[in-house]
Structure formats: C-alpha cells, structure tokens
Design a protein around this motif. Structure first.
Motif, short mmCIF file in Angstrom:
data_model
loop_
_atom_site.label_atom_id
_atom_site.label_comp_id
_atom_site.label_asym_id
_atom_site.label_seq_id
_atom_site.Cartn_x
_atom_site.Cartn_y
_atom_site.Cartn_z
N PRO A 76 13.18 0.84 -6.14
CA PRO A 76 13.04 -0.49 -5.55
C PRO A 76 13.43 -1.56 -6.56
N GLN A 77 13.76 -2.76 -6.09
CA GLN A 77 14.07 -3.85 -7.02
C GLN A 77 12.79 -4.34 -7.70
N TYR A 78 11.69 -4.34 -6.90
CA TYR A 78 10.42 -4.85 -7.42
C TYR A 78 9.30 -3.84 -7.17
N VAL A 79 8.31 -3.89 -8.04
CA VAL A 79 7.06 -3.16 -7.81
C VAL A 79 5.92 -4.02 -8.34
N CYS A 80 4.81 -4.00 -7.60
CA CYS A 80 3.67 -4.82 -8.01
C CYS A 80 2.40 -3.99 -7.95
N MET A 81 1.68 -3.98 -9.07
CA MET A 81 0.35 -3.36 -9.10
C MET A 81 -0.66 -4.50 -9.19
N ALA A 131 13.74 0.74 0.21
CA ALA A 131 12.56 -0.02 -0.23
C ALA A 131 13.01 -1.12 -1.19
N ARG A 132 12.70 -2.35 -0.86
CA ARG A 132 13.02 -3.47 -1.75
C ARG A 132 11.87 -3.68 -2.72
N ALA A 133 10.62 -3.51 -2.19
CA ALA A 133 9.42 -3.76 -3.02
C ALA A 133 8.29 -2.82 -2.62
N LEU A 134 7.60 -2.31 -3.62
CA LEU A 134 6.44 -1.44 -3.41
C LEU A 134 5.22 -2.12 -4.03
N ILE A 135 4.10 -2.08 -3.31
CA ILE A 135 2.88 -2.72 -3.79
C ILE A 135 1.71 -1.74 -3.69
N ALA A 136 0.90 -1.66 -4.75
CA ALA A 136 -0.33 -0.85 -4.71
C ALA A 136 -1.36 -1.49 -5.63
N ASN A 137 -2.47 -0.77 -5.81
CA ASN A 137 -3.55 -1.34 -6.60
C ASN A 137 -3.52 -0.84 -8.03
N ASN A 138 -3.80 0.50 -8.17
CA ASN A 138 -3.87 1.03 -9.54
C ASN A 138 -3.42 2.48 -9.68
N ASN A 139 -2.83 3.04 -8.63
CA ASN A 139 -2.40 4.45 -8.71
C ASN A 139 -1.02 4.53 -9.37
N GLY A 150 0.82 -1.21 0.00
CA GLY A 150 0.00 0.00 0.00
C GLY A 150 0.85 1.26 0.00
N SER A 151 1.93 1.25 -0.76
CA SER A 151 2.91 2.36 -0.70
C SER A 151 2.33 3.68 -1.19
N THR A 152 1.31 3.65 -2.03
CA THR A 152 0.77 4.90 -2.61
C THR A 152 -0.29 5.54 -1.72
N GLY A 153 -0.63 4.91 -0.62
CA GLY A 153 -1.67 5.45 0.27
C GLY A 153 -1.10 6.42 1.28
N SER A 154 -1.98 6.86 2.19
CA SER A 154 -1.58 7.85 3.18
C SER A 154 -0.45 7.32 4.07
N ILE A 155 -0.61 6.12 4.61
CA ILE A 155 0.44 5.52 5.45
C ILE A 155 1.65 5.20 4.59
N GLY A 156 1.40 4.62 3.42
CA GLY A 156 2.51 4.24 2.53
C GLY A 156 3.38 5.43 2.17
#
Ligand SMILES: NC(=O)C1=CN([C@@H]2O[C@H](COP(=O)(O)OP(=O)(O)OC[C@H]3O[C@@H](n4cnc5c(N)ncnc54)[C@H](OP(=O)(O)O)[C@@H]3O)[C@@H](O)[C@H]2O)C=CC1
Ligand SMILES: CC(=O)[C@@H](O)[C@H](O)COP(=O)(O)O
Ligand SMILES: [Mn+2]
Length: 408
Positions: free
Chosen positions: A51-56, A30-38, A8-14
């Motif tokens: 980061p090495q990885y990112v996942c949407m 940051a090794r990996a960032l995960i979010a939904n669609n932002n 949830g890196s793109t959210g308020s806490i993230g």
C-alpha cells in the motif's frame, strides 16, 4: 482499477478483504491499511499488498512497523500513526471505497471521515451505526456517500431489495413504498442455544469465542453467544433500511445458511443463501453492482458439497423467544427509548465483553451489567458526534466503576 482504504485490515473482516483483493489484483488494490497494534499481521499485509500508506493507531507499533518495512526494503510505504492520520487515509482523493472493519465505537471517527468524503463505504462495523444512526444517515445523504452493508444479514437484505432501494440507502422513505412488508433477520442462536442459566454462568471466553458456524473476531463472537449481536443488528437494520419496529422480525435459524429475508406485500419472500463465508458479502460489496468469482468457492466439487450442505441439510427455522436472550430485549428496548440509551447499551456491552474476555466477570454477568447501567445512567440526547463520544466515555467509566465495586 479501484483503490481501497481498509479500516481494521488486520482483523477477521480486514484479512478476508485482503484475500479478495489478492484474488482480483486486476480489479482492486489497497491504497491504505489501518490497524491498532498488530504489527506482525500488518507487516505481512504490507509486504503482500505494498500500500502507499499504512497507519497504526498505536505510535510504538508504528515505529516497530516502520523498522520492519525498512529491513524488508519497503521504506517507500509511508507509515503513519494516530487516529487523525487514520481519518485522513479514509478520505484520500484517490481512494474509491473504504472498508469499515474496525471493531467497536473506535471505528466511528474514520468511518465518518469516509462518509464526509463521499466514499463508497463497505460497512462491516455495526457499533458506529448503533451509536450514531441518525447522524450517520443524515451525513450519508448530505455528502452523497454510498453504503453497501457487509454484515451478513444486512448484506442479505440489501441483495434482496429492489435496485432502486439499494441506491437509496440512507434516503429510504419507507419500506412499504417499495412493496416490502417486513425484513426477517436470521439468528443462529449462538453457541449455547438451549443451555440453562447455571450452565451459561460457567461458560469460558475460549468457549464463547467459538461460533458454531462462523470464524470471527473475539468481540462479535461473544456478542453472538449472548445474542447482543442480534440486538445490535436489529438497530443496524432499523437505521439502514428505515424500518419500523413492526417491520423487523428476528427468526431462529441455527444453520446460518439463510442470511436474512425480505417479505413483499404480494407474498413473495426474497432471501440470500450461501455457506457461512464472509468473503461472499465482502466481495459482493467490493464489486457492487457487478459480481466477481471467489476461487475457493467456485470449484465444481466444492459447489456440489455446498449445494448438499445448503439444501439437503433440511433448513430449519423457528420463532425466537427473545425473553430467553436478555441482550436482544435490552437492545430493542434501548432502540425504542433513545439514541443516548443505545450509546450507553453499546458502551456497557463493550466494557462487559472486554471484562469477560479478561476473565474478570462471568458470561451471565454481561446482560446484568448492561441492564444495571441502563437503569442508573440517563443522559441528554446527543446533538453532535462529540456528544456521542462523551456519552460513550461516561458510560464506560460508570460501567468500569460498577464492575470494580460490585462484581470483582
Ligand atoms: N468478523 C466477522 O465475520 C464480522 C464482523 N462484523 C463487524 O465488523 C467489525 C470488525 O469485526 P472483526 O473483523 O471480527 O474484528 P477483529 O477483532 O477481528 O478486528 C478488529 C480490527 O480493528 C482494529 N482495531 C481494534 N481496536 C482499534 C482501535 N482502537 N483503533 C483502530 N483499530 C482498531 C484491529 O487492529 P489490531 O489487529 O491491530 O488490534 C483489527 O484490525 C466489527 O464491528 C464486527 O461487529 C460484522 C459481521 C461479521
Ligand atoms: C457473519 C455475521 O454477520 C455475524 O454477525 C453472524 O451472523 C453472527 O450470527 P448470529 O448472531 O446469528 O450468531
Ligand atoms: Mn451479522
């Protein structure tokens, strides 16, 4: 150097977690960032943090992000999509800690992946604990994961506990064994404290998303306005600290300076106070058991202002009449009833809040819908996480159906 996966890196806490990493690049990455669609915010974060990885989770968003990164000359960042890949990033061997900051039950499966990988988990997502508390704490023990609460109240309680308790989250036998008589969760009362039911029925989503003291994501802002947030936090505290119902008190504190307190049998009260700024519990959790400075809070003039705000502002607390806040009572009753009731409560709330934000229902419809769904839907207790997800899905279907047939 310690490496993070941020769910949830793109959210308020993230975003606040990213800001703390930026302030302490010598300590965290940051090794990996995960979010939904932002894609917009995620692109910015990838350019900032590499980061090495990112996942949407959303596949099309992953494709757009990949294209953005190619254009920016950052094709070295591996772009993944889907929840399965997100879970894999939560259990990477070279990740030291996982920030659980996806909103809602959507955060459950990657958080459990992090638990089963024995990670240090910075727990912001409260819905996961609400819907799976028993399983959650059992798995924390089984896989020897470490939980550091990020939710400001539970972080405040954690900071006010003896170190031996802090190290045993998930295995706490009883609070009384450590000389603790009760936990006090403070509650701001939300943006509409004291309003009549008629006034509340006119509240708009824009008004509900403005918290008097905090800047947060949309769902939790509405939950704070209905005070379902405090109900969810009550359940969160029961599981995190193995507290009995008579060991948790909710106290009205409109200023959100005292973030919660722990009462001890010798009459001592230990509390955590600060300005309402989520980078404080976030940085505490990241650096635990050490502490790190936050540049935006450590300047001398700021400190004086902060001190004045905190201490010359005549801190005010009062009893909370939970009858005026139906959502708190619904949550407490559900927690005393069963795990399936808590799953149904959370599911109905997620749908009701989403419907309110889409202007499909009124603000006062929210507790009425939840109450109705809890009265008509009774399902067996879950024996596994898959059962939790089934109950959630079933409750959401029923809630959507009820809103379509009775509210619209
Ligand atoms: N904000 C705060 O100050 C506090 C928050 N919390 C808790 O922390 C959690 C996060 O809150 P907050 O940061 O406000 O939430 P936001 O709505 O600001 O951010 C939610 C994050 O989750 C991602 N997300 C949403 N749906 C999915 C999904 N289906 N799969 C994967 N990722 C998803 C979003 O991605 P995208 O941007 O792509 O949609 C975004 O990164 C909540 O559980 C909240 O209760 C607790 C205390 C304080
Ligand atoms: C910042 C945080 O932890 C939120 O949960 C906030 O505490 C909401 O406060 P109220 O629910 O008391 O309005
Ligand atoms: Mn909170």
């Amino acid at each position: 150097m310690e490496y993070l996966t941020i769910l949830g890196s793109t959210g308020s806490i993230g975003q606040k977690t990213v800001a703390v990493i930026q302030q302490h690049k010598d300590k965290f990455a940051a090794r990996a960032l995960i979010a939904n669609n932002n894609v917009t915010i995620m692109t910015e974060q990838c350019l900032m943090l590499s980061p090495q990885y990112v996942c949407m989770i959303c596949e099309n968003s992953a494709k757009s992000l990949k294209n953005n990164l190619r254009i920016a000359g950052k094709s070295n960042i591996q772009v993944l999509s889907g929840m399965k890949e997100a879970c894999a990033l939560a259990e990477l061997n070279d990740v030291d800690m996982v920030m659980s900051a996806i909103v809602g039950i959507a955060g459950l499966t990657p958080t459990f992946s992090a638990i089963r990988a024995g990670k240090k988990i910075l727990l912001a997502n409260k819905e996961t604990l609400v819907v799976s508390g028993q399983f959650f704490m059992q798995e924390v023990c089984k896989y020897n994961a470490r939980i550091i609460p990020v939710d400001s109240e539970h972080n405040a309680v954690f900071q006010s506990l003896p170190e031996i308790c802090q190290k045993k989250i998930g295995q706490l036998s009883s609070l009384s064994e450590y000389g603790i008589s009760r936990i006090v969760l403070t509650a701001s009362g939300g943006a509409f404290l004291g309003m009549s039911t008629e006034q509340l029925s006119m509240i708009t989503p824009e008004q509900a998303c403005v918290h008097p003291n905090w800047v947060m994501g949309r769902k939790i802002s509405v939950d704070s306005a209905t005070m379902m947030n405090k109900g969810l936090e009550y359940i969160e505290a029961r599981y995190l600290f193995n507290a009995n119902p008579n060991e948790i008190q909710i106290l009205l504190h409109p200023q959100s300076i005292i973030h919660s307190m722990v009462h001890y049998i010798d009459g001592s009260i230990l509390a955590h106070l600060s300005l309402p700024d989520m980078t404080i519990p976030i940085s505490y959790a990241m650096a635990y058991p050490n502490r790190i400075a936050l540049h935006h809070l450590s300047s001398k003039e700021f400190n004086n202002d902060a001190y004045n705000t905190c201490f010359y502002n005549k801190l005010y607390c009062d009893e909370l009449n939970s009858l005026n806040y139906p959502c708190i009572k619904l949550a407490i009753d559900a927690s005393n009833h069963s795990q399936s009731a808590m799953i149904i409560l959370n599911a109905a709330n997620e749908i009701a809040v989403e419907s309110f934000l889409k202007k499909m229902i009124s603000f006062t419809d929210i507790p009425n819908i939840i109450d109705h769904i809890l009265n008509i839907l009774h399902l067996n207790e879950p024996n596994a996480i898959d059962d939790v997800l089934y109950i959630d899905q079933r409750a959401k279907e029923i809630t959507i159906q009820y809103i379509m047939n009775n509210i619209l």
